[in-house]
Design a protein around this motif. Structure first.
Motif, mmCIF file in Angstrom:
data_model
loop_
_atom_site.group_PDB
_atom_site.id
_atom_site.type_symbol
_atom_site.label_atom_id
_atom_site.label_comp_id
_atom_site.label_asym_id
_atom_site.label_seq_id
_atom_site.Cartn_x
_atom_site.Cartn_y
_atom_site.Cartn_z
ATOM 1 N N THR A 64 0.805 -1.220 0.000
ATOM 2 C CA THR A 64 0.000 0.000 0.000
ATOM 3 C C THR A 64 0.839 1.272 0.000
ATOM 4 N N PRO A 65 1.921 1.392 0.791
ATOM 5 C CA PRO A 65 2.724 2.628 0.726
ATOM 6 C C PRO A 65 3.263 2.902 -0.673
ATOM 7 N N TRP A 66 3.696 1.864 -1.375
ATOM 8 C CA TRP A 66 4.203 2.046 -2.741
ATOM 9 C C TRP A 66 3.077 2.462 -3.693
ATOM 10 N N ILE A 67 1.948 1.775 -3.610
ATOM 11 C CA ILE A 67 0.828 2.103 -4.484
ATOM 12 C C ILE A 67 0.340 3.524 -4.209
ATOM 13 N N ASP A 68 0.315 3.929 -2.939
ATOM 14 C CA ASP A 68 -0.099 5.294 -2.589
ATOM 15 C C ASP A 68 0.788 6.338 -3.272
ATOM 16 N N LEU A 73 1.107 10.518 -7.329
ATOM 17 C CA LEU A 73 1.798 11.119 -8.470
ATOM 18 C C LEU A 73 0.862 11.215 -9.669
ATOM 19 N N ALA A 74 0.095 10.165 -9.911
ATOM 20 C CA ALA A 74 -0.848 10.171 -11.038
ATOM 21 C C ALA A 74 -1.882 11.280 -10.866
ATOM 22 N N SER A 113 -12.122 -6.293 -1.826
ATOM 23 C CA SER A 113 -13.285 -5.444 -2.034
ATOM 24 C C SER A 113 -13.035 -4.026 -1.523
ATOM 25 N N ARG A 114 -12.443 -3.893 -0.335
ATOM 26 C CA ARG A 114 -12.185 -2.566 0.235
ATOM 27 C C ARG A 114 -11.121 -1.816 -0.564
ATOM 28 N N PHE A 115 -10.107 -2.531 -1.042
ATOM 29 C CA PHE A 115 -9.060 -1.911 -1.856
ATOM 30 C C PHE A 115 -9.649 -1.346 -3.142
ATOM 31 N N MET A 116 -10.476 -2.139 -3.832
ATOM 32 C CA MET A 116 -11.038 -1.701 -5.102
ATOM 33 C C MET A 116 -12.066 -0.597 -4.914
ATOM 34 N N CYS A 230 3.522 -4.762 -7.533
ATOM 35 C CA CYS A 230 2.913 -3.838 -6.562
ATOM 36 C C CYS A 230 2.509 -4.559 -5.290
ATOM 37 N N ALA A 231 3.130 -5.696 -5.013
ATOM 38 C CA ALA A 231 2.876 -6.452 -3.789
ATOM 39 C C ALA A 231 4.092 -6.371 -2.878
ATOM 40 N N ASP A 232 3.850 -6.592 -1.595
ATOM 41 C CA ASP A 232 4.913 -6.666 -0.596
ATOM 42 C C ASP A 232 5.350 -8.123 -0.511
#
Length: 277
Positions: A64-68, A73-74, A113-116, A230-232
């Motif tokens: 999650t920190p990386w995806i954030d 940035l996007a 579900s919560r992520f999406m 994008c996974a840990d």
């Protein structure tokens, strides 16, 4: 037909005419072959414009920190679309590693579900299948349930567009891309992407291999990218519990802006975060 029109012809003349027609126009006068009723697989997801491409998220092991950082940035760059290139879900509960790690399906699918839900509140999301996403289908012995219907149960947002394909098309600026979750993998970055680019004559961004790099095909015309993961990986049992000789998995993502690909990694994203828009 001649009689109805009042035209007089002998039977011999008609027979001769039919023989000539069968020679010069055989398709009209022979029994027709049966046409295939099977569907053509020529309708992948088609995305237009600038995108953030996130591959191999492997929920519930998402980094999650990386995806954030990639998402922030996007947003700063005005990008409103995300393409998830397969393995959105790890579906570890449907494998032997899930039992070893004590993961159950309820927890895994709730995280997905919560992520999406959060992602779809920010972006228009395009998602296509990866090999991990289809684990439940194999567990159900291919009962006829498609990955599209399966994932719609957990990502019901109208802002999420789901495909059974393992790739999609992207048009950004004047450039054409295929974003892929290919069947093949390599221990060398960009090898699979390069072969796909040479086969399909298009720029390629590939997931699945969990490697990171950018190159060109042998003609120098097409960009070939391995997008990273994008996974840990320290949270993934099949990576951490048993070592292998494959290259280290590398975190990464891709932004395609105005047709130009920007390969992001933890070593270079700071440079782009400091750029003035």
């Amino acid at each position: 037909m001649f009689q109805a029109r009042g035209i007089r012809r002998t039977q011999k003349a008609i027979t001769r005419k039919l023989a000539e027609c069968k020679i010069h126009d055989p398709q009209t006068w022979r029994p027709q072959l049966v046409r295939s009723e099977m569907p053509r697989f020529n309708e992948p997801l088609i995305v237009t414009g600038d995108v953030l491409n996130l591959n191999d998220i492997h929920c519930p092991f998402q980094d999650t920190p990386w995806i954030d950082r990639c998402v922030n940035l996007a947003i700063r760059w005005g990008i409103t679309q995300v393409v998830i290139g397969g393995d959105l879900a790890d579906m570890n509960a449907f494998s032997s590693y899930g039992r070893e790690a004590g993961i159950d399906a309820d927890m895994e699918l709730d995280t997905l579900s919560r992520f999406m839900d959060a992602l779809c509140q920010t972006f228009e999301v395009y998602y296509f299948a990866g090999n991990h996403d289809t684990r439940p289908l194999r567990a159900l012995k291919d009962a006829g349930l498609s990955i599209k219907w399966l994932m719609q149960m957990f990502t019901p947002s109208e802002h999420c567009h789901i495909s059974d394909y393992y790739w999609c098309r992207l048009t950004s600026g004047n450039a054409e891309y295929q974003i892929e979750h290919p069947k093949n993998v390599s221990v060398n970055a960009t090898v699979v992407a390069r072969r796909l680019a040479e086969k399909y004559h298009v720029n390629v961004i590939a997931g699945h291999g969990h490697l990171w790099g950018m190159s060109y095909d042998t003609s120098g015309r097409y960009t070939c990218i391995d997008s990273g993961i994008c996974a840990d990986t320290e949270r993934m049992a099949y990576v951490a519990l048993r070592h292998n000789t494959r290259p280290t998995m590398i975190s990464g993502a891709v932004i395609v802006r105005g047709g130009v690909p920007i390969l992001l990694g933890k070593e270079n994203i700071g440079f782009y975060e400091k750029m003035r828009i």
